[in-house]
Design a protein around this motif. Sequence first.
Motif, PDB file in Angstrom:
ATOM      1  N   TYR A  41       0.841  -1.196   0.000  1.00  0.00           N
ATOM      2  CA  TYR A  41       0.000   0.000   0.000  1.00  0.00           C
ATOM      3  C   TYR A  41       0.882   1.255   0.000  1.00  0.00           C
ATOM      4  CZ  TYR A  41      -4.159  -2.800   0.669  1.00  0.00           C
ATOM      5  OH  TYR A  41      -5.187  -3.699   0.471  1.00  0.00           O
ATOM      6  N   VAL A  42       0.411   2.297  -0.654  1.00  0.00           N
ATOM      7  CA  VAL A  42       1.133   3.572  -0.687  1.00  0.00           C
ATOM      8  C   VAL A  42       0.148   4.670  -0.318  1.00  0.00           C
ATOM      9  CG1 VAL A  42       2.587   5.136  -2.036  1.00  0.00           C
ATOM     10  CG2 VAL A  42       2.571   2.677  -2.576  1.00  0.00           C
ATOM     11  N   ARG A  43       0.488   5.418   0.746  1.00  0.00           N
ATOM     12  CA  ARG A  43      -0.394   6.514   1.177  1.00  0.00           C
ATOM     13  C   ARG A  43      -0.100   7.744   0.326  1.00  0.00           C
ATOM     14  NH1 ARG A  43      -0.436  10.985   4.240  1.00  0.00           N
ATOM     15  NH2 ARG A  43      -2.283  11.452   5.518  1.00  0.00           N
ATOM     16  N   HIS A  44      -1.086   8.151  -0.454  1.00  0.00           N
ATOM     17  CA  HIS A  44      -0.995   9.236  -1.445  1.00  0.00           C
ATOM     18  C   HIS A  44      -0.140   8.797  -2.635  1.00  0.00           C
ATOM     19  CE1 HIS A  44      -2.114  12.707   1.527  1.00  0.00           C
ATOM     20  NE2 HIS A  44      -3.109  11.872   1.289  1.00  0.00           N
ATOM     21  N   GLU A  45      -0.269   9.517  -3.738  1.00  0.00           N
ATOM     22  CA  GLU A  45       0.588   9.247  -4.900  1.00  0.00           C
ATOM     23  C   GLU A  45       2.039   9.345  -4.439  1.00  0.00           C
ATOM     24  OE1 GLU A  45      -0.268  12.009  -8.043  1.00  0.00           O
ATOM     25  OE2 GLU A  45      -2.023  10.887  -8.702  1.00  0.00           O
ATOM     26  N   MET A  59       2.456  -3.240 -11.052  1.00  0.00           N
ATOM     27  CA  MET A  59       3.407  -4.112 -10.349  1.00  0.00           C
ATOM     28  C   MET A  59       2.829  -4.638  -9.034  1.00  0.00           C
ATOM     29  SD  MET A  59       6.869  -1.852 -10.964  1.00  0.00           S
ATOM     30  CE  MET A  59       7.957  -2.928 -10.022  1.00  0.00           C
ATOM     31  N   GLY A  60       1.697  -4.038  -8.568  1.00  0.00           N
ATOM     32  CA  GLY A  60       1.075  -4.529  -7.342  1.00  0.00           C
ATOM     33  C   GLY A  60       0.949  -3.516  -6.223  1.00  0.00           C
ATOM     34  N   ALA A  61       1.253  -2.233  -6.516  1.00  0.00           N
ATOM     35  CA  ALA A  61       1.066  -1.185  -5.501  1.00  0.00           C
ATOM     36  C   ALA A  61      -0.398  -0.757  -5.480  1.00  0.00           C
ATOM     37  CB  ALA A  61       1.966   0.007  -5.798  1.00  0.00           C
ATOM     38  N   ILE A  62      -0.911  -0.505  -4.297  1.00  0.00           N
ATOM     39  CA  ILE A  62      -2.284   0.009  -4.143  1.00  0.00           C
ATOM     40  C   ILE A  62      -2.179   1.385  -3.480  1.00  0.00           C
ATOM     41  CG2 ILE A  62      -4.502  -0.312  -2.985  1.00  0.00           C
ATOM     42  CD1 ILE A  62      -4.044  -3.327  -3.177  1.00  0.00           C
ATOM     43  N   PHE A  63      -2.679   2.407  -4.173  1.00  0.00           N
ATOM     44  CA  PHE A  63      -2.588   3.780  -3.671  1.00  0.00           C
ATOM     45  C   PHE A  63      -3.861   4.141  -2.923  1.00  0.00           C
ATOM     46  CE2 PHE A  63       0.586   3.439  -6.878  1.00  0.00           C
ATOM     47  CZ  PHE A  63       1.627   4.244  -6.430  1.00  0.00           C
ATOM     48  N   VAL A  64      -3.674   4.686  -1.729  1.00  0.00           N
ATOM     49  CA  VAL A  64      -4.816   5.070  -0.892  1.00  0.00           C
ATOM     50  C   VAL A  64      -4.583   6.495  -0.386  1.00  0.00           C
ATOM     51  CG1 VAL A  64      -5.294   2.696  -0.157  1.00  0.00           C
ATOM     52  CG2 VAL A  64      -3.749   4.128   1.211  1.00  0.00           C
ATOM     53  N   GLU A  65      -5.651   7.107   0.107  1.00  0.00           N
ATOM     54  CA  GLU A  65      -5.528   8.471   0.627  1.00  0.00           C
ATOM     55  C   GLU A  65      -5.124   8.478   2.100  1.00  0.00           C
ATOM     56  OE1 GLU A  65      -5.601  11.563  -0.951  1.00  0.00           O
ATOM     57  OE2 GLU A  65      -5.348  10.122  -2.580  1.00  0.00           O
ATOM     58  N   GLU A  66      -5.670   7.523   2.864  1.00  0.00           N
ATOM     59  CA  GLU A  66      -5.431   7.550   4.313  1.00  0.00           C
ATOM     60  C   GLU A  66      -5.041   6.171   4.828  1.00  0.00           C
ATOM     61  OE1 GLU A  66      -5.113  10.252   5.846  1.00  0.00           O
ATOM     62  OE2 GLU A  66      -6.110  11.634   4.474  1.00  0.00           O
ATOM     63  N   LEU A  67      -4.398   6.174   5.980  1.00  0.00           N
ATOM     64  CA  LEU A  67      -3.892   4.937   6.569  1.00  0.00           C
ATOM     65  C   LEU A  67      -5.009   3.965   6.927  1.00  0.00           C
ATOM     66  CD1 LEU A  67      -0.963   4.070   7.142  1.00  0.00           C
ATOM     67  CD2 LEU A  67      -1.319   4.769   9.517  1.00  0.00           C
ATOM     68  N   GLU A  69      -7.352   3.042   5.266  1.00  0.00           N
ATOM     69  CA  GLU A  69      -7.707   2.206   4.111  1.00  0.00           C
ATOM     70  C   GLU A  69      -6.742   1.033   3.938  1.00  0.00           C
ATOM     71  OE1 GLU A  69      -8.615   4.678   0.503  1.00  0.00           O
ATOM     72  OE2 GLU A  69      -8.178   6.328   1.890  1.00  0.00           O
ATOM     73  N   CYS A  70      -5.714   0.950   4.780  1.00  0.00           N
ATOM     74  CA  CYS A  70      -4.694  -0.097   4.670  1.00  0.00           C
ATOM     75  C   CYS A  70      -4.948  -1.179   5.707  1.00  0.00           C
ATOM     76  CB  CYS A  70      -3.295   0.474   4.927  1.00  0.00           C
ATOM     77  SG  CYS A  70      -2.857   1.866   3.885  1.00  0.00           S
ATOM     78  N   PRO A  71      -4.800  -2.458   5.321  1.00  0.00           N
ATOM     79  CA  PRO A  71      -4.891  -3.530   6.323  1.00  0.00           C
ATOM     80  C   PRO A  71      -3.644  -3.539   7.212  1.00  0.00           C
ATOM     81  CG  PRO A  71      -4.313  -4.436   4.166  1.00  0.00           C
ATOM     82  CD  PRO A  71      -4.548  -2.971   3.958  1.00  0.00           C
TER      83      PRO A  71
END
Length: 315
Positions: A41-45, A59-67, A69-71
């Motif tokens: 997971y990556v927080r913000h671009e 490649m498998g990165a998932i971009f999210v806005e806030e923490l 949203e991450c498991p």
Amino acid sequence: MTSTRPKLTIRLAAPRGFCAGVDRAIQIVERALERFGAPVYVRHEIVHNRHVVERLEQMGAIFVEELDECPDDRPVVFSAHGVPKQVPAEAQRRNMIYVDATCPLVSKVHVEAQRHEDNGDEILLIGHAGHPEVIGTMGQLPEGSMTLIETIEDAQAFQPKDENRLAFVTQTTLSVDDTSAIVDVLQARFPGMKAPHKEDICYATTNRQAAVKALAPHSDIVFVIGAPNSSNSVRLVEVALRAGAPRAQLVSCAADVDWDELGPVETVGITAGASAPEDLVQGLIEAFKERFDVTQEDVRVTDEDIVFKLPRAVA
């Protein structure tokens, strides 16, 4: 056989494109994917460029806005722009694996701000409201510790609690000239104000703006490859116009160019913001070569050899 295509000189800015902080941030995501497997997971671009983000997504990165949203059980990377202190604190509380890709030059500003706070100084941050770097820098200190100054008018209107206990820091991706003008106003009003030991605007921003200043006066139009949410790219358009380019345009890639609107041109300047990959520059040059008989000139103002170490977690 003589070419029937119109002649065109492309003046190519150097340095341009990726800086050491962007290079490092992208490598951190790539290494995290190698080490931990997908998804990461990556927080913000990670950097402000859709082409970069989409490649990392593949490649498998998932971009999210806030923490939130991450498991808890997957690694998270914090973007190059920096994050407020509560973000890594929350990741630690949740026992998450996290890797901080904050550019070391942004981290330097965070350290300066903390030092001024420890000294009891009132801190001014010169920057743009809402930019992730500004949110991250203001989030290093308790709310109300820092005042954002965006314009000369802000600098003229600001009233300190104690003008003898005043310091300033700046966003790293600002216009060198705009920032100097704001600092001049503040220093004229508050001669004792503490300045950064070394200018906060990063070497890459400064160098890319200098290269654009060198090519703009001799170009019919300047194309800046970058994203509309990339501060340093937007500043390059402004710098080109101020330096004498009759026209300057921000494009994300060659597909954004409206060839019908281009009109007759003899000289085109090309540069790229610090988060734009070089293949987009070459793609734009190739698009011109399909339509013009191109001569290419490099406009080089300096060489860059800066490299930042990777964090131990992915080194």
